[in-house]
Design an enzyme around this catalytic site. Sequence first.
Site, mmCIF file in Angstrom:
data_model
loop_
_atom_site.group_PDB
_atom_site.id
_atom_site.type_symbol
_atom_site.label_atom_id
_atom_site.label_comp_id
_atom_site.label_asym_id
_atom_site.label_seq_id
_atom_site.Cartn_x
_atom_site.Cartn_y
_atom_site.Cartn_z
ATOM 1 N N ASP A 166 72.475 77.384 6.103
ATOM 2 C CA ASP A 166 73.169 77.207 7.378
ATOM 3 C C ASP A 166 73.880 78.507 7.766
ATOM 4 O OD1 ASP A 166 75.049 75.834 9.465
ATOM 5 O OD2 ASP A 166 73.793 74.185 8.770
ATOM 6 N N ASP A 167 74.866 78.414 8.632
ATOM 7 C CA ASP A 167 75.582 79.569 9.184
ATOM 8 C C ASP A 167 76.155 80.453 8.073
ATOM 9 O OD1 ASP A 167 76.863 81.277 10.922
ATOM 10 O OD2 ASP A 167 78.036 79.726 11.923
ATOM 11 N N ARG A 180 84.580 78.938 20.919
ATOM 12 C CA ARG A 180 84.197 79.208 19.524
ATOM 13 C C ARG A 180 83.891 80.706 19.323
ATOM 14 N NH1 ARG A 180 79.623 78.649 16.016
ATOM 15 N NH2 ARG A 180 80.149 77.697 14.019
ATOM 16 N N LYS A 198 66.989 74.926 11.950
ATOM 17 C CA LYS A 198 68.049 74.124 12.549
ATOM 18 C C LYS A 198 68.571 74.910 13.747
ATOM 19 C CE LYS A 198 72.503 71.881 11.667
ATOM 20 N NZ LYS A 198 73.564 71.602 10.671
ATOM 21 N N TRP A 199 68.312 74.392 14.949
ATOM 22 C CA TRP A 199 68.660 75.064 16.207
ATOM 23 C C TRP A 199 69.972 74.469 16.714
ATOM 24 C CZ3 TRP A 199 65.037 78.068 19.501
ATOM 25 C CH2 TRP A 199 65.587 78.417 20.735
ATOM 26 N N ASP A 200 71.042 75.249 16.615
ATOM 27 C CA ASP A 200 72.366 74.757 16.978
ATOM 28 C C ASP A 200 72.771 75.279 18.350
ATOM 29 O OD1 ASP A 200 74.746 73.392 16.695
ATOM 30 O OD2 ASP A 200 75.190 74.223 14.724
ATOM 31 N N MET A 201 73.755 74.615 18.966
ATOM 32 C CA MET A 201 74.330 75.048 20.240
ATOM 33 C C MET A 201 75.747 74.485 20.278
ATOM 34 S SD MET A 201 75.099 74.434 23.635
ATOM 35 C CE MET A 201 74.769 75.035 25.277
ATOM 36 N N ASN A 202 76.738 75.356 20.048
ATOM 37 C CA ASN A 202 78.078 74.895 19.719
ATOM 38 C C ASN A 202 79.111 74.990 20.825
ATOM 39 O OD1 ASN A 202 78.172 73.897 16.946
ATOM 40 N ND2 ASN A 202 77.426 75.920 16.396
ATOM 41 N N CYS A 211 70.520 70.563 17.138
ATOM 42 C CA CYS A 211 71.913 70.309 16.817
ATOM 43 C C CYS A 211 72.761 70.905 17.927
ATOM 44 C CB CYS A 211 72.282 70.938 15.471
ATOM 45 S SG CYS A 211 74.023 70.755 15.013
ATOM 46 N N ASP A 232 78.458 65.936 13.358
ATOM 47 C CA ASP A 232 79.098 66.705 12.294
ATOM 48 C C ASP A 232 79.957 65.823 11.399
ATOM 49 O OD1 ASP A 232 77.972 69.085 13.080
ATOM 50 O OD2 ASP A 232 79.717 69.788 14.188
#
EC number: 3.2.1.22
Length: 725
Positions: free
Chosen positions: A363-364, A440, A473-477, A523, A545
């Site tokens: 992950d990140d 963020r 894992k394609w995130d968008m926060n 995500c 989450d």
Amino acid sequence: MSILFDETQGTVHLTNGRISYVMQLLDGRYLLHRYFGPALRCWRGTGVPQPAKRSYTTEYGDTHLYFDALPWEFPTAGRGDYRRPAFAVTGRTGAQVSELVFRGWRILDRKPGSDTLPVTFAAAGESETLAVDCFDEVSGTTLTLYYTIFADADVIARQQRIVNTGPAPVRITNLQSVSLSLPAGSYDFLTLYGCHAQEARQSRVPLHQGVQAVGSRYGSSSPRHQPFWALLDPAATETAGPVYGCMLVYSGNFNGVVEQDAFGAVRAQMGLGDESFAWTLAPGEGFESPEALLTYSGRGLNGMSQNFYIALRRHLLPPRWRGVPRPILLNSWEGMYYDVSLEKIETQARLAKELGMELFVLDDGWFRKGNDSRSSMGDWICNTTKLPGGIEAAADLVHGLGLQFGLWFEPEAVSRDSELYRNHPDWILRVPNLAPREGRHEYLLDLSRAEVRQYLLNVLHRYLGTGKIDYIKWDMNRPMTDAASAELPSERQGELAHRYILGLYAVLREITQSYPDVLFEGCSSGGARLDAGMLAYFAQNWTSDNTDAKDRADIQNGFSLLYPPEVLGAHVSITPNHQTGRTTPLESRFAVARLFNLGYELDLTRCSRDELAAIAKQVAAAKAHRDWLVKGTFWRHATIRQGDRMASVVSDDKSRCLAVVFRTLYDPLAEQAVFRFCGLDPARDYRDVETGQVYGGDELMEAGLTLPPCKQDFVTQTILLCGVP
């Protein structure tokens, strides 16, 4: 499955033998909605209201038909209908008036696709599509309404396409994906609402006169409201009663609006958010609305859900993953957060392999200068101080242990502290002369711009082209702010939010088609962009989450109204839980997750020997049943006590059933819980694998199975039934 025309009545009737949808022409000029519900052998107009004087408003000729009362199939504004319109286009006159006049209807030999939007697909013989052409004389535009009915799914896919056939530019300010007229009656209005870590909470309230609405201004479909509504009989339950449901195949701003007029009639709509949306069409240009899926079930909310499941599984999800179990994974986030290293990866991956897991996800943190979220987003250069040899070294290490390797990205965002932002500050969304708002420690890239999309594609191809990444894992926060583009003129800034989503879909389309065997998971700080539009590219989505078992039981219960369980990521994490601080048994955390897309997200080195042994047994149990679970029928069950959750999956051939009951707080005054099964074969006997007891399928569904009392909080009970030969 058929589309039937009756020239004497001026009607068209779409049916697949289980549902029917009927429209009728008024004097060959206006298109009216007549019926949607259980299948009819034929339509004879028995349910049409009779003309009667009822109000002082605009009349249609001398017929006592009122524009404000007619059940318009696709209503417009400014010509006597004062309810919410589904279509609004301003032409050279500037008048906020439209009138759609019928020009003709035709049956298409195949379901229309789209070059820009995700839409359902169907092979030859699996569907039929009706196209209805209308013309707006005021703006000079042609609107085609598309209706697809499927042989195997009880949904109507709705979409519109508008073309400017006039000599001057026009401005679209409202183009809904669906508008449905329902007769006067009592309805409940069901929606899903929430926020980060509390997604997909159900709201069910009586429908009242006036307007009730959900929507998003996030720039994405958002956790606040799902792009979905249902209208149901007040007495409808999980297993019985009429339900109308609608979901939008779209990932951006939307409006879902239901209006009940003074006389009780209902108009329900879903489509692009008309408060922020505007689009200019030059002569000859066209524009497509997102697709909406409309369903009817007489079998309660489970029936609605199962209709949606069939449509999504067979006609929207990437075919590569249809009916295919997803690998059981270990995600590094809660075990390492930003502080990643090859040593930690090796330790965690080795343990994961010993426990039977199949995929390790980094992950990140792998590209950050430090161990926080303040830098490096957008550059996507591996920090080789943390990972000597880069991502390829990490992938080789994990593959060498016999696991697949996955990697986390957040491609749509950029840090202020990044080389990308320093070199291209104009690539972010921002309003001139206004400092952009950080979220963020990030800005959003302007995906409406071709050079930004190409940059992201180059980055993704650079990593995926090695062939060493099995999962993304394609995130968008962060939600969208400062929604303006340096490339759009001032009069077209209202197009930005939709252009952003079109740009996102363009990137996803190329990447997922280029690497069809890579498993992509969506995500957005959990489930903030979990919608049918994303599922057209991503075979699964991170649900929340919040991995606390008690909260996850509620969140997954809500999302299961719309989405099949195999697309909902559900992880077993550590206790006390990192989000809530709540302590729950390891077995309960597993039981809550096992009917969904199972994974683990914890530091395995902190688990005791007994916990590791229990996890190994859990993984083995999940593998033993996942082949039939991923193809089975999911059921939600009514509970005696508020807060408890009951769910089950029955195999396609009804030979097996796995049921999970989650009980919240022990109550010595509560009656013993009874679990009534659904979907079994009533003529078959079933053996409880744990106890050996044999029951009749009819007995289990009608009388139910009494669960033993348990003096413990947050406990689960799992029941596995196998048919007796």
